[in-house]
Design an enzyme around this catalytic site. Sequence first.
Site, PDB file in Angstrom:
ATOM      1  N   HIS A 165      30.079  -3.781   4.005  1.00  0.00           N
ATOM      2  CA  HIS A 165      29.608  -2.845   5.018  1.00  0.00           C
ATOM      3  C   HIS A 165      28.268  -3.326   5.561  1.00  0.00           C
ATOM      4  O   HIS A 165      27.597  -4.161   4.932  1.00  0.00           O
ATOM      5  CB  HIS A 165      29.466  -1.451   4.392  1.00  0.00           C
ATOM      6  CG  HIS A 165      29.241  -0.359   5.383  1.00  0.00           C
ATOM      7  ND1 HIS A 165      30.058  -0.176   6.475  1.00  0.00           N
ATOM      8  CD2 HIS A 165      28.306   0.635   5.449  1.00  0.00           C
ATOM      9  CE1 HIS A 165      29.629   0.865   7.164  1.00  0.00           C
ATOM     10  NE2 HIS A 165      28.550   1.377   6.556  1.00  0.00           N
TER      11      HIS A 165
ATOM     12  N   CYS B  69      31.850  -2.185  11.525  1.00  0.00           N
ATOM     13  CA  CYS B  69      30.524  -1.719  11.156  1.00  0.00           C
ATOM     14  C   CYS B  69      29.419  -2.676  11.595  1.00  0.00           C
ATOM     15  O   CYS B  69      28.341  -2.243  11.978  1.00  0.00           O
ATOM     16  CB  CYS B  69      30.439  -1.470   9.662  1.00  0.00           C
ATOM     17  SG  CYS B  69      30.926  -2.886   8.673  1.00  0.00           S
TER      18      CYS B  69
ATOM     19  N   ASP C 261      23.205   5.073   9.201  1.00  0.00           N
ATOM     20  CA  ASP C 261      24.486   4.364   9.244  1.00  0.00           C
ATOM     21  C   ASP C 261      25.253   4.761  10.493  1.00  0.00           C
ATOM     22  O   ASP C 261      25.919   5.797  10.533  1.00  0.00           O
ATOM     23  CB  ASP C 261      25.320   4.694   7.995  1.00  0.00           C
ATOM     24  CG  ASP C 261      26.538   3.781   7.893  1.00  0.00           C
ATOM     25  OD1 ASP C 261      26.832   3.058   8.870  1.00  0.00           O
ATOM     26  OD2 ASP C 261      27.198   3.794   6.838  1.00  0.00           O
TER      27      ASP C 261
END
Lengths: 329, 694
Positions: B483, B439, B498
């Site tokens: 994250h 991520c 995202d």
Amino acid sequence: MTAAASHAPLAGAWSRARQRFFRHAPGDDQSVVLRHSRIYILPSRRGWTMIATIVVMLLTSLNYGLSLGFAVTFALTGLVAAALLHAFRNLAGIEIRPLAASETFAGGRVAFTLSASGGERMREAIEVRAADAAPFVADIPVGAPVTFRLERDAPMRGRLALGRVTLSSTQPTGLWRAWSYVHFPLSGIVYPQPEPGAPPLPRGLHGHDISAPGQGEESDFSGLRDYQSGDPPQRVAWKAVARGAGWYTKEFDGAGGGGPLPLEWAALPRGLDVETRLSRLTAWVLAAEHAARPFALRIPGATLPVGQDRDHRRTALTMLALFSPERAP
Amino acid sequence: MRPAARRGRRRARTSSPPLSATQIRWLGALLVCAQLPQAPHLPLWVAAFGLLLVGLRLALLRRDRARPDAPPARIPSWTLVLFAIAAALAVRASYGYLLGRDPSVAFLYILVGIKFLETRTVRDGSLLVALASFLLVTPFFTSQSPLSALAVLPALLVLGATLDVLARPPGHASERRPPQALARAGALVLQGIPIAALLFVLFPRIGAPLWGVPGETGAQTGLSDTMAPGTISELSLSDAVAFRVDFDAPPPPPVQRYWRGPVLSRFDGQAWSLMPRPGTGNLTPWSAGGVSYEVTLEPHGKPWLFALDLPASLPRPAGDDAPASADAGFAFLARDQQLIARTPVTQVIRYAQRSMLRDAYPQADAEEAREYLRLPLRGNPRTTEFARELRARHAGDRELVGAILAWFRAEAFVYTLTPPLLDRDPVDAFLFDTRRGFCEHYASAFVVMMRAAGIPARVVTGYQGGEVNPRGGYLIVRQSDAHAWAEVIVDGAWQRVDPTGAVAPSRIEIGLSQAVAAGEPVPLFARLDAGWIKNVQLAFDALNHEWRRNVVGFNRDRQRELWRDLSIDRYAGWQIAALAGALALAWAGVTLALAGFAQARRERAQALWGEACLRLERAGLPRMPHEGPIAYAARASRRWPQFAIAFSAIAESYAALHYGPPPARPGEHEALVATLARAVDVLPGAAQLRATAA
């Protein structure tokens, strides 16, 4: 109202408080049961170490915000607090009573006996201590009183009081010292020290002169009579006792067992000081007893008629022990 | 050294009585019990060495007992001093420094062993007990789990027993057997528990450390203030718990669970970092549809607190009702909507928090936007060029964002925990060569592209998702849920984007284990299919959560909550002191009563004998002062021959109890008291005695 009068109640309260907390005066009666009002508890040396440790643990827990650190610290604190209750419980309810005090000659030791009973609980490692006496440590078992014997040095004639007795214990964990004072009016008599190398006994009433006590005893043996309490041990017919024939006392005639002896303060040479006179008279009382001769004793302010047994001797020695120098002419 | 001084010192040392073999063995047991809970937190050599020293002393003791006539084994004190110095140097070498919490603990751990080697007197024994007590606190520096608490209990018990054994006077015949000593210690510990609980609840806690900041938070895991490629994927390998959350209502769905953490705005070509002056931001207004919850945050050594996007309140310490004002609370809201505590989180804290589940909020002022456009002058040329190209094709900002996400989706990007290493121009290499990333790679690349295209953007790190524990209904957020995502200014508002969701939607919707390929090193508890192990673990976690909330998390705020419940003014120290004093007194009374302290009454045998004497006295036959029990009974038997048996039973049992030898067998004393009681029972009352005599 004068200043002194206004201070009197205060002083009275002060001395009462002192007595209440420190038992300076022999105010206790026949027997004392230790209760909370008499029991003091402070941390022992190990207790202080432990408390300091707990403080350090607490500060550490505070600084680092350790909740479990607090938990352990406080669990330990709880243990220490519970130990305090147990230290109290080990002492509380003990009944202590004075039994007897022995007599001795100056320079010897007076033995005081006390008994302590713990009731329905076992009491652990109770230490009994008085003034200069060697401390006595013992467990007190359930239902059985323990006799404590405390010996104090007796350097001077007169009365020797037991003084304040301290009962203490650090059980069960050694973290706390619990103690209690009891002060019984118990005292032993200290006789004057017999003069070493005292002159021989003076002439008796019948004009005998005693050269040396004990001399010629065997030759002048005259017979046996029934034993009476107080007869000197060296006169007991031990052979008869050993055979099982009963208790008899040997009687003597002649020089050894002469007539009554007058032991007189006034007859002693001038120039002797009070204590020497008392020492010499003491030596003579012993010599007379040893020689199994009745004697009379006359000192300023007191007179003892002729007599001859253990009580007589004790009375004579007590008179000498308690003689007050102010009465000396 | 002058001999006189030496002699004097030796005498002072030996004035304390020597320890018996039993006492030394108890001390050894205590040290082992105190060392064992600490051992797992120490370097292996320290743990083994400390225990070895204690074992050595016990072995020497054993040797001495085997050969009683040989002189006892003695290790000269000076060698022990050398030993201690060597140990200090070794600890320093191992930790790199000596004056700090952890090396000090390690040194103390060894020191008790060294001290034990030369322990001979009871006083030394006391000192060792004190040192061992302190060792009971130190394991909690590293772990405050229920297991750590349990591990300390045996040591506490043995400590009590050792004190008891040490307290027996020297040379005392009856040394206690271990079970007996342990039982007595157990009683002491149990009786002390009310006091412990009382102090635990009432002892005032403080909010801030007394000295310094307990800085050594060790290798605590958690989000940091920078993000380079690999930072978060490394974190994701840990299944340590980051925080747990109790929701007032059912938890929101996973897709909405964005836990906002450090917001990273500065980029140096490699790594992202915090903006130095965070400023103060505006809270999102609270309205219907918001969620309120309580976070129990594990210490991570950094000041950030976590809240669901977007925070609608400042965090309130649990139990504090007053709404915290902007300056007063223990935390504030930065301009980038990040919650920051005023001191680093070094212990478990609990706070109540409210959030609005939104993915956008209005931009505060236009000036701020420029900050978020900065890029290093050099580096990542291909990305910059690609972004400008896309910018030219898409006029609207929204279209541009959508286009990049679509591009991520369309190209062959792989979501993986083990991306290849990238050194020069990492964004270029990732976007156009390797296309394998976690991520942080996606968020970083996305923000760089946005900035190159002229759209203000930044990286937000935090946690996403979390697992609902069916036992307890709370949410567990682990480090593996760490994250990173992006925020961009679109139409005058900060909008959450995202990019990971475009590549691996299941990461957002389900969790890490679903998003990566099989065979990736996902931590055990982040897997959903671990079967019964998982169940056991969840049950254990539920227990742990309660423990964290109520025991470990019992801090100043929880304490105030309690005082408020008890209607005590939080500042009225005297009320608390009075309450504590009263409860402690009550405890003393109850404990003494339970410990059989009905001792104010006379001993039973005495009481029975007194009763019998009183009856005879009232019947006209008082006891003479000199008369013993047997003689008195004989006299009474002559007056009342019909009760002769009772009289002699009373007199004989009383005499045996009071004057006889101590009971030889257990139960003998009780039997005699029973005989006495029966005989006194048989004896008629005074009136009847008088009547029968006449």
